[in-house]
Design an enzyme around this catalytic site. Structure first.
Site, PDB file in Angstrom:
ATOM      1  N   SER A   1       0.852  -1.180   0.000  1.00 53.73           N
ATOM      2  CA  SER A   1       0.000   0.000   0.000  1.00 53.73           C
ATOM      3  C   SER A   1       0.892   1.235   0.000  1.00 53.73           C
ATOM      4  O   SER A   1       1.878   1.280   0.739  1.00 53.73           O
ATOM      5  CB  SER A   1      -0.896   0.003   1.235  1.00 53.73           C
ATOM      6  OG  SER A   1      -1.747   1.132   1.233  1.00 53.73           O
TER       7      SER A   1
ATOM      8  N   HIS B   1      -2.299   7.256  -4.853  1.00 50.27           N
ATOM      9  CA  HIS B   1      -2.434   6.130  -3.927  1.00 50.27           C
ATOM     10  C   HIS B   1      -2.546   4.853  -4.757  1.00 50.27           C
ATOM     11  O   HIS B   1      -3.143   4.846  -5.834  1.00 50.27           O
ATOM     12  CB  HIS B   1      -3.707   6.311  -3.085  1.00 50.27           C
ATOM     13  CG  HIS B   1      -4.229   5.031  -2.493  1.00 50.27           C
ATOM     14  ND1 HIS B   1      -5.277   4.330  -3.048  1.00 50.27           N
ATOM     15  CD2 HIS B   1      -3.829   4.313  -1.422  1.00 50.27           C
ATOM     16  CE1 HIS B   1      -5.509   3.244  -2.322  1.00 50.27           C
ATOM     17  NE2 HIS B   1      -4.643   3.215  -1.329  1.00 50.27           N
TER      18      HIS B   1
ATOM     19  N   HIS C   1     -20.024  13.065   3.031  1.00 48.59           N
ATOM     20  CA  HIS C   1     -20.363  14.261   3.815  1.00 48.59           C
ATOM     21  C   HIS C   1     -20.014  15.544   3.063  1.00 48.59           C
ATOM     22  O   HIS C   1     -20.486  16.620   3.429  1.00 48.59           O
ATOM     23  CB  HIS C   1     -19.670  14.236   5.179  1.00 48.59           C
ATOM     24  CG  HIS C   1     -18.178  14.213   5.112  1.00 48.59           C
ATOM     25  ND1 HIS C   1     -17.460  13.093   4.766  1.00 48.59           N
ATOM     26  CD2 HIS C   1     -17.255  15.177   5.337  1.00 48.59           C
ATOM     27  CE1 HIS C   1     -16.170  13.370   4.801  1.00 48.59           C
ATOM     28  NE2 HIS C   1     -16.009  14.631   5.138  1.00 48.59           N
TER      29      HIS C   1
END
Length: 307
Positions: free
Chosen positions: A96, A110, A179
């Protein structure tokens, strides 16, 4: 499926080699920055190899982690959507990485590739692959978004025409801040629970995703790393990095899995940027490059078919 057909050691060796290759290429692209390696052991079983680069010429901070952990019970983050895993011994391994550049014109990126296996005596093992890569620009360039997605499509192409659109859409849906009602960036690929077609087929797909990440990201870094910038661009970058923090701490399944399995906190949270800021009710001025990010790049788009 019997245990003999699952070459777990081959997966582990691929992941270790991938970590080496990615670190080597990032050091070459940076010019001065070097990864510091930190090997660690986990009390419940397994361990990992964390590598972090700090204050390079190009990358302000970045981490490329390998981990291979095991335990007697899967954490809630895994069993919530796979209740059949409860009570099984598990192994999880993966690479990762997150790279946070200093120049606001270079996007953050990422990537992650991983393998899970959950076993119980007298029953067939349950296993799957997962991973993907995604791009988070602060200032958008259509050329970069097109290159990123064309490379992602190339990684998927040998496995069928429908694979890229499926995993591109999954990425758009997964890396989404509910959100804020906005995506984290321009997306890429995301896949999970992959075991269809057998171990060899799935392992080959995971390798293709892992192998195409540098092809997708490094040319973008090379194109943008010398662009001059001022404090206004830097402040906008720090503000937008806040979205990265919000996603990783609120929604990211990998972060939750690591914390719930008693993983090494320093390695799990190395994905967070070194500097970040929040500003109350920020609104970009109309007609600016900052506004363009929201209006053009933070919208789902078929970048791979752009000219």
């Amino acid at each position: 499926m019997t245990m003999e057909t699952l070459d777990i050691e081959a997966v582990k060796q691929y992941l270790l080699t991938l970590q080496d290759r990615i670190c080597s290429e990032f050091e070459a692209e940076d010019g001065s920055g070097k990864f510091i390696e930190d090997s660690w052991q986990r009390e419940e079983g397994g361990g990992g190899r964390s590598r972090v680069l700090n204050q390079g010429d190009v990358f302000e901070q970045g981490g490329v982690n390998f981990s291979h952990v095991m335990g007697d019970n899967m954490p809630k983050s895994a069993t919530a959507h796979r209740p059949e895993l409860a009570g099984r011994h598990f192994q999880a391994m993966g690479v990762s990485l997150v790279m946070h550049p200093g120049n606001p014109y270079v996007p953050t990126s990422h990537a992650n590739v991983r393998f899970f296996i959950a076993e119980k005596e007298g029953e067939e093992p349950i296993w799957w692959f997962g991973g993907g890569f995604d791009l988070t620009p602060y200032y958008g360039f259509k050329e970069d978004a097109v290159h990123w997605h064309k490379t992602a499509r190339k990684a998927c192409q040998p496995f069928g025409d429908g694979i890229y659109p499926k995993y591109k859409q999954w990425c758009d849906e997964y890396f989404f801040l509910k959100h804020r009602n906005e995506p984290r960036g321009v997306g890429g690929l995301f896949f999970d629970d992959l075991n269809e077609g057998g171990f060899d087929h799935c392992f080959a797909f995971m390798r293709s995703v892992g192998d195409h990440y540098l092809d997708a990201y490094r040319p973008i870094v090379a194109r943008r790393k010398e662009i001059p910038y001022g404090d206004d661009e830097r402040q906008f970058q720090l503000y937008r990095r806040g979205r990265y923090v919000e996603f990783n701490l609120v929604y990211d399944r990998g972060t939750l899995f690591g914390l719930q399995t008693g993983g090494r906190t320093e390695s799990i949270l190395m994905s967070l940027p070194p500097l970040v800021r929040w500003q109350y009710n920020y609104q970009p001025a109309a007609g600016t490059r900052e506004a363009e990010l929201y209006e053009v790049f933070l919208k789902p788009h078929d970048w791979a078919n752009e000219t």
